[in-house]
Design a protein around this motif. Structure first.
Motif, PDB file in Angstrom:
ATOM      1  N   ARG A 113       0.842  -1.204   0.000  1.00  0.00           N
ATOM      2  CA  ARG A 113       0.000   0.000   0.000  1.00  0.00           C
ATOM      3  C   ARG A 113       0.879   1.258   0.000  1.00  0.00           C
ATOM      4  O   ARG A 113       0.590   2.240  -0.704  1.00  0.00           O
ATOM      5  CB  ARG A 113      -0.933  -0.040   1.213  1.00  0.00           C
ATOM      6  CG  ARG A 113      -1.921   1.116   1.239  1.00  0.00           C
ATOM      7  CD  ARG A 113      -2.836   1.016   2.456  1.00  0.00           C
ATOM      8  NE  ARG A 113      -3.777  -0.098   2.326  1.00  0.00           N
ATOM      9  CZ  ARG A 113      -3.756  -1.179   3.101  1.00  0.00           C
ATOM     10  NH1 ARG A 113      -2.824  -1.294   4.060  1.00  0.00           N
ATOM     11  NH2 ARG A 113      -4.639  -2.127   2.929  1.00  0.00           N
ATOM     12  N   GLU A 114       1.939   1.242   0.773  1.00  0.00           N
ATOM     13  CA  GLU A 114       2.815   2.403   0.840  1.00  0.00           C
ATOM     14  C   GLU A 114       3.530   2.635  -0.489  1.00  0.00           C
ATOM     15  O   GLU A 114       3.731   3.786  -0.931  1.00  0.00           O
ATOM     16  CB  GLU A 114       3.840   2.223   1.962  1.00  0.00           C
ATOM     17  CG  GLU A 114       3.207   2.262   3.330  1.00  0.00           C
ATOM     18  CD  GLU A 114       4.221   1.964   4.426  1.00  0.00           C
ATOM     19  OE1 GLU A 114       5.394   1.646   4.090  1.00  0.00           O
ATOM     20  OE2 GLU A 114       3.843   2.016   5.613  1.00  0.00           O
ATOM     21  N   VAL A 115       3.932   1.551  -1.135  1.00  0.00           N
ATOM     22  CA  VAL A 115       4.579   1.710  -2.446  1.00  0.00           C
ATOM     23  C   VAL A 115       3.608   2.279  -3.468  1.00  0.00           C
ATOM     24  O   VAL A 115       3.939   3.160  -4.286  1.00  0.00           O
ATOM     25  CB  VAL A 115       5.154   0.358  -2.913  1.00  0.00           C
ATOM     26  CG1 VAL A 115       5.660   0.463  -4.357  1.00  0.00           C
ATOM     27  CG2 VAL A 115       6.280  -0.078  -2.007  1.00  0.00           C
ATOM     28  N   GLN A 116       2.381   1.779  -3.424  1.00  0.00           N
ATOM     29  CA  GLN A 116       1.379   2.267  -4.387  1.00  0.00           C
ATOM     30  C   GLN A 116       1.095   3.751  -4.194  1.00  0.00           C
ATOM     31  O   GLN A 116       0.828   4.484  -5.159  1.00  0.00           O
ATOM     32  CB  GLN A 116       0.084   1.461  -4.245  1.00  0.00           C
ATOM     33  CG  GLN A 116       0.143   0.046  -4.781  1.00  0.00           C
ATOM     34  CD  GLN A 116      -1.188  -0.675  -4.619  1.00  0.00           C
ATOM     35  OE1 GLN A 116      -2.129  -0.159  -3.979  1.00  0.00           O
ATOM     36  NE2 GLN A 116      -1.291  -1.867  -5.212  1.00  0.00           N
ATOM     37  N   ALA A 150      -4.599   0.789  -5.797  1.00  0.00           N
ATOM     38  CA  ALA A 150      -5.916   0.120  -5.776  1.00  0.00           C
ATOM     39  C   ALA A 150      -6.256  -0.192  -4.324  1.00  0.00           C
ATOM     40  O   ALA A 150      -6.168  -1.332  -3.862  1.00  0.00           O
ATOM     41  CB  ALA A 150      -5.907  -1.158  -6.618  1.00  0.00           C
ATOM     42  N   PRO A 151      -6.595   0.822  -3.552  1.00  0.00           N
ATOM     43  CA  PRO A 151      -6.817   0.623  -2.104  1.00  0.00           C
ATOM     44  C   PRO A 151      -7.896  -0.407  -1.799  1.00  0.00           C
ATOM     45  O   PRO A 151      -7.753  -1.213  -0.877  1.00  0.00           O
ATOM     46  CB  PRO A 151      -7.227   2.030  -1.625  1.00  0.00           C
ATOM     47  CG  PRO A 151      -6.725   2.967  -2.677  1.00  0.00           C
ATOM     48  CD  PRO A 151      -6.765   2.222  -3.971  1.00  0.00           C
ATOM     49  N   GLU A 155      -7.414  -3.867   0.373  1.00  0.00           N
ATOM     50  CA  GLU A 155      -8.202  -4.074   1.592  1.00  0.00           C
ATOM     51  C   GLU A 155      -8.969  -5.388   1.513  1.00  0.00           C
ATOM     52  O   GLU A 155      -9.032  -6.159   2.480  1.00  0.00           O
ATOM     53  CB  GLU A 155      -9.143  -2.892   1.782  1.00  0.00           C
ATOM     54  CG  GLU A 155      -9.964  -2.998   3.059  1.00  0.00           C
ATOM     55  CD  GLU A 155     -10.884  -1.780   3.226  1.00  0.00           C
ATOM     56  OE1 GLU A 155     -11.695  -1.801   4.159  1.00  0.00           O
ATOM     57  OE2 GLU A 155     -10.797  -0.831   2.400  1.00  0.00           O
ATOM     58  N   GLN A 156      -9.576  -5.623   0.316  1.00  0.00           N
ATOM     59  CA  GLN A 156     -10.316  -6.877   0.143  1.00  0.00           C
ATOM     60  C   GLN A 156      -9.363  -8.082   0.247  1.00  0.00           C
ATOM     61  O   GLN A 156      -9.686  -9.097   0.885  1.00  0.00           O
ATOM     62  CB  GLN A 156     -11.029  -6.880  -1.209  1.00  0.00           C
ATOM     63  CG  GLN A 156     -11.837  -8.146  -1.458  1.00  0.00           C
ATOM     64  CD  GLN A 156     -12.459  -8.155  -2.852  1.00  0.00           C
ATOM     65  OE1 GLN A 156     -12.206  -7.257  -3.676  1.00  0.00           O
ATOM     66  NE2 GLN A 156     -13.294  -9.166  -3.104  1.00  0.00           N
ATOM     67  N   LEU A 157      -8.173  -7.965  -0.358  1.00  0.00           N
ATOM     68  CA  LEU A 157      -7.202  -9.057  -0.305  1.00  0.00           C
ATOM     69  C   LEU A 157      -6.765  -9.341   1.129  1.00  0.00           C
ATOM     70  O   LEU A 157      -6.699 -10.505   1.559  1.00  0.00           O
ATOM     71  CB  LEU A 157      -5.987  -8.707  -1.169  1.00  0.00           C
ATOM     72  CG  LEU A 157      -4.845  -9.734  -1.150  1.00  0.00           C
ATOM     73  CD1 LEU A 157      -5.301 -11.048  -1.779  1.00  0.00           C
ATOM     74  CD2 LEU A 157      -3.613  -9.191  -1.895  1.00  0.00           C
ATOM     75  N   GLU A 158      -6.495  -8.271   1.891  1.00  0.00           N
ATOM     76  CA  GLU A 158      -6.057  -8.461   3.287  1.00  0.00           C
ATOM     77  C   GLU A 158      -7.136  -9.145   4.098  1.00  0.00           C
ATOM     78  O   GLU A 158      -6.886 -10.070   4.875  1.00  0.00           O
ATOM     79  CB  GLU A 158      -5.695  -7.111   3.891  1.00  0.00           C
ATOM     80  CG  GLU A 158      -5.219  -7.211   5.338  1.00  0.00           C
ATOM     81  CD  GLU A 158      -4.861  -5.843   5.904  1.00  0.00           C
ATOM     82  OE1 GLU A 158      -4.414  -5.804   7.069  1.00  0.00           O
ATOM     83  OE2 GLU A 158      -5.033  -4.825   5.196  1.00  0.00           O
ATOM     84  N   ARG A 159      -8.401  -8.674   3.893  1.00  0.00           N
ATOM     85  CA  ARG A 159      -9.503  -9.244   4.659  1.00  0.00           C
ATOM     86  C   ARG A 159      -9.731 -10.705   4.290  1.00  0.00           C
ATOM     87  O   ARG A 159      -9.922 -11.570   5.149  1.00  0.00           O
ATOM     88  CB  ARG A 159     -10.768  -8.414   4.405  1.00  0.00           C
ATOM     89  CG  ARG A 159     -11.951  -8.879   5.248  1.00  0.00           C
ATOM     90  CD  ARG A 159     -13.167  -7.984   5.037  1.00  0.00           C
ATOM     91  NE  ARG A 159     -13.656  -8.099   3.656  1.00  0.00           N
ATOM     92  CZ  ARG A 159     -13.490  -7.178   2.730  1.00  0.00           C
ATOM     93  NH1 ARG A 159     -12.846  -6.044   3.010  1.00  0.00           N
ATOM     94  NH2 ARG A 159     -13.966  -7.358   1.490  1.00  0.00           N
TER      95      ARG A 159
END
Length: 728
Positions: A113-116, A150-151, A155-159
């Motif tokens: 996320r930070e890289v994106q 692609a936040p 988020e969906q992937l983490e969940r």
């Protein structure tokens, strides 16, 4: 040929010193007894059993000779294996692993996320940074796609990924090491069905493959305990066979169940496994060590005497051999009785022989050991071992205190009675028919006791002569007045015979008081003066007239005649084959004592400077045992007290204690094991015995005056009767 003879001669010369060593001889004897006992309890020398194998066809009817209930070990083991296999493996779960895996996944996604979100660099640079940051490899195309912001997808992937990981790790069994790869494969497959774009599917699959690890570990100890508990809940599968029940009929195929029944009945002939032989050998070695440790601790004298150890081994081997022969007896007409002949094993003979020849306490241990070996020899039939144990203990107790020769016969009857009772008890426990139980109890019990008694009486003389042991039975035979040597002493030296009887009574009382061998002391006292048979009238107790032959000869010659009765006694004892222990008492009962009467007489005759005290002493040796010392003291006390004129208790006691003190001061008691306390006890025992002989008697009135008084009284009475008659 000459070379072989020379080689053999040299080998024998080399081995001779080695074979002569005491340790080598004892070790060889121990190994021989060890092998013999092991063979007796393991090998069946006269096989009389069925040789059947699984799958073989029976050719005859086989019936159960007796009723038996046994455990079918094969069936029991199978049920226990099933119970154990039903228990699931037990795992210990680590609750921290699941949280740590999810943290690692979230941290990696946060990095993406930070890289994106870094819009200061171009897309290619961000893709390169993602490739360096991720701990697993992804294609260049996937990295470029993931570098685009692609936040919602992240988020969906983490969940989703953390949810799948949590679900897998929080399941009933968790993730075990052996199921890790299959769990990863299942989760990776689920990620493909979540509707994510291909780059994010690959990222999620990579996170699962890299970070997922086991959180549940196998607990072997807990699993083992639960399996054992499950096996313990399965009871032994018992099978009952009734007497005369048909086990096999002609044409039946032999199965495992048939073999189990035949083995329980003792009807099968099994090949002897080396495991059984090894176990039996180790057990025999252990029992031998136990007996030797007992002897080393409790009876060092027997332990250090090689002959006594050889005797013990021979008794055990012979009794086991006879017992082994008993088990080979087969009675086809009465198979029920044939299965009970083990009750006749004469284990009591071993106990009685060891008790008589060696030690009663050792005999108890030997009986227990042999009874245990008998149980093994009869394929674990405890009933035979228990009957042997009871009969053996009673036999040892019956002969532990022999007082006469008939006690050996009585010991046989006591053993018979005890064995019969034990057999009846075993019959009640084994559910044997009452008629057979009573018949076997009375018959086999009687045979057991009588056979034990016969073996004991028959072998006792040979064992005594072979090993040089003087048993109580032999001593009792020697003490009988009909013994030829005692009859000679009575007829040729009656005074000495009477003196010996008195000394024996005195010595026996003292020996019992101090715990010495009273029977040996008594018999030794009977024979201690047998040397006086050769010249009886030179000893004062045999002189019937007032003439004393010593008045006509020199004191030195008188001393020589008196002291020679010891050497003459040893020669007679050797001629009549008396035991070594009796010969020792004969040889030592005067020690190196001084013939004080003739020594002082020689001094009074003049020239004392030419007289040596050693010429008037006995040759010895001094008493080496308590028994010989007690006979010495009793001999001196009896002679001294008999010479007293006024035998009042005070003078007798003073004389007794003076004699004991003089012997002590003269060094005659230096080489025996009597203590000062023993000497005081011996003096008290002497006094107690002498007080019963020289007690104060009632002073009766003068008989002549009493008779005169009665005659005078009778005459007066007759006169009065005459006057009354005249007046009438």
């Amino acid at each position: 040929m000459l070379n072989l003879a020379a080689l053999r001669s040299r080998v024998l010369q080399r081995l001779a010193p080695l074979l002569g060593q005491r340790k080598v001889r004892r070790g060889g004897a121990a190994m021989l007894f060890f092998l013999l006992i092991t063979l007796l309890i393991t090998i069946e020398f006269v096989p009389q059993r069925l040789n059947l194998k699984e799958g073989q066809v029976a050719t005859e009817d086989i019936q159960a000779p007796h009723s038996i209930t046994f455990e079918d070990k094969t069936k029991t083991e199978e049920l226990r294996r099933q119970a154990a296999s039903a228990v699931r493996d037990q795992y210990d779960r680590d609750p921290l692993v699941s949280g740590k895996v999810q943290q690692d996944i979230s941290a990696t996604i946060q990095g993406v996320r930070e890289v994106q979100s870094d819009d200061k660099v171009d897309e290619g640079t961000r893709a390169g940074r993602l490739g360096e940051m991720l701990p697993f490899a992804l294609s260049r195309e996937t990295l470029v796609a993931l570098s685009r912001p692609a936040p919602r997808s992240l988020e969906q992937l983490e969940r989703v990924v953390n949810g799948l990981v949590a679900q897998a790790m929080d399941s009933e069994q968790g993730i075990t090491p052996d199921k890790l790869e299959s769990t990863k494969a299942g989760l990776v497959e689920q990620v493909t069905r979540l509707g994510l774009t291909r780059p994010y599917q690959e990222l999620g699959q990579g996170l699962i493959r890299y970070y997922l690890r086991p959180n549940s570990f196998f607990n072997a100890e807990k699993t083992r305990l639960l399996k054992e508990a499950a096996m313990d809940t399965v009871p032994p599968q018992m099978v009952t066979i009734r007497q005369n029940e048909i086990i096999l009929r002609p044409g039946d195929v032999v199965t495992k169940e048939h073999l189990a029944k035949l083995e329980a009945l003792g009807l099968t002939q099994r090949a002897l496994p080396w495991k059984v032989v090894l176990g039996s050998a180790l057990l025999v070695a252990l029992l031998m060590v136990v007996v030797l440790l007992y002897l080393y601790q409790q009876n060092r004298e027997i332990y250090q005497h090689a002959g006594h150890l050889y005797l013990l081994g021979i008794i055990v081997v012979v009794v086991l051999a006879v017992s082994k022969a008993m088990t080979a007896i087969n009675i086809p007409q009465w198979p029920e009785l044939g299965n009970l002949v083990g009750y006749m094993m004469p284990v009591a003979a071993a106990g009685m022989l060891v008790a008589i020849l060696l030690d009663p306490r050792l005999a108890m241990l030997v009986v227990a050991v042999i009874s245990f070996l008998v149980t093994l020899m009869t394929n674990g039939q405890v009933r035979f071992g228990l009957v042997a144990l009871v009969g053996g203990f009673v036999g040892v107790y019956s002969v532990s205190r022999l007082s006469q020769r008939g006690d050996l016969v009585r010991a046989g009857f006591y053993t018979s009675a005890a064995s019969a009772v034990a057999i009846l008890i075993m019959g009640l426990l084994g559910d044997i028919p009452y008629g057979l139980m009573i018949a076997s109890g009375l018959g086999f019990g009687m045979i057991n006791g009588l056979l034990s008694s016969i073996l004991t009486i028959g072998s006792l003389p040979y064992l005594e002569s072979t090993f040089g042991i003087t048993s109580a039975v032999h001593l009792l035979e020697l003490s009988h007045p009909s013994n030829p040597l005692l009859r000679r002493l009575l007829t040729e030296a009656p005074g000495t015979y009477h003196h010996s009887i008195m000394v024996a009574n005195l010595a026996e009382a003292a020996a019992e008081a101090v715990g010495a061998e009273s029977l040996l002391v008594r018999v030794g006292a009977f024979y201690h003066d047998i040397g006086k048979i050769k010249r009886p009238y030179f000893f004062i107790e045999n002189q019937m007239s007032a003439e004393n032959p010593h008045d006509k000869i020199a004191p030195s010659l008188s001393t020589l005649i008196l002291t020679s009765h010891v050497k003459d006694g040893v020669e007679l004892a050797r001629e009549y084959k008396l035991p070594r222990s009796i010969m020792d008492i004969i040889e030592q009962h005067h020690g190196t004592g001084l013939c004080s009467f003739f020594y002082h007489k020689a001094l009074e005759n003049g020239h004392p400077e030419n007289i040596s005290e050693d010429e008037f002493r006995y040759e010895g040796p001094k008493p080496q045992t308590r028994e010989a010392a007690i006979v010495m003291l009793a001999d001196s006390v009896e002679a001294a007290v008999r010479s007293l004129q006024n035998r009042v208790p005070g003078r007798v006691e003073a004389m007794v204690r003076k004699i004991i003190r003089d012997k002590l001061m003269d060094g005659q008691l230096d080489e025996c094991e009597l203590t000062f306390k023993d000497l005081d006890t011996i003096a008290s025992a002497f006094m107690q015995f002498l007080s019963g002989i020289f007690h104060t008697r009632i002073e009766y009135p003068d008989l002549s005056r009493e008779m005169e008084r009665r005659r005078t009284k009778g005459a007066g009475t007759r006169k009065q009767l005459a006057r009354r008659s005249a007046g009438g």
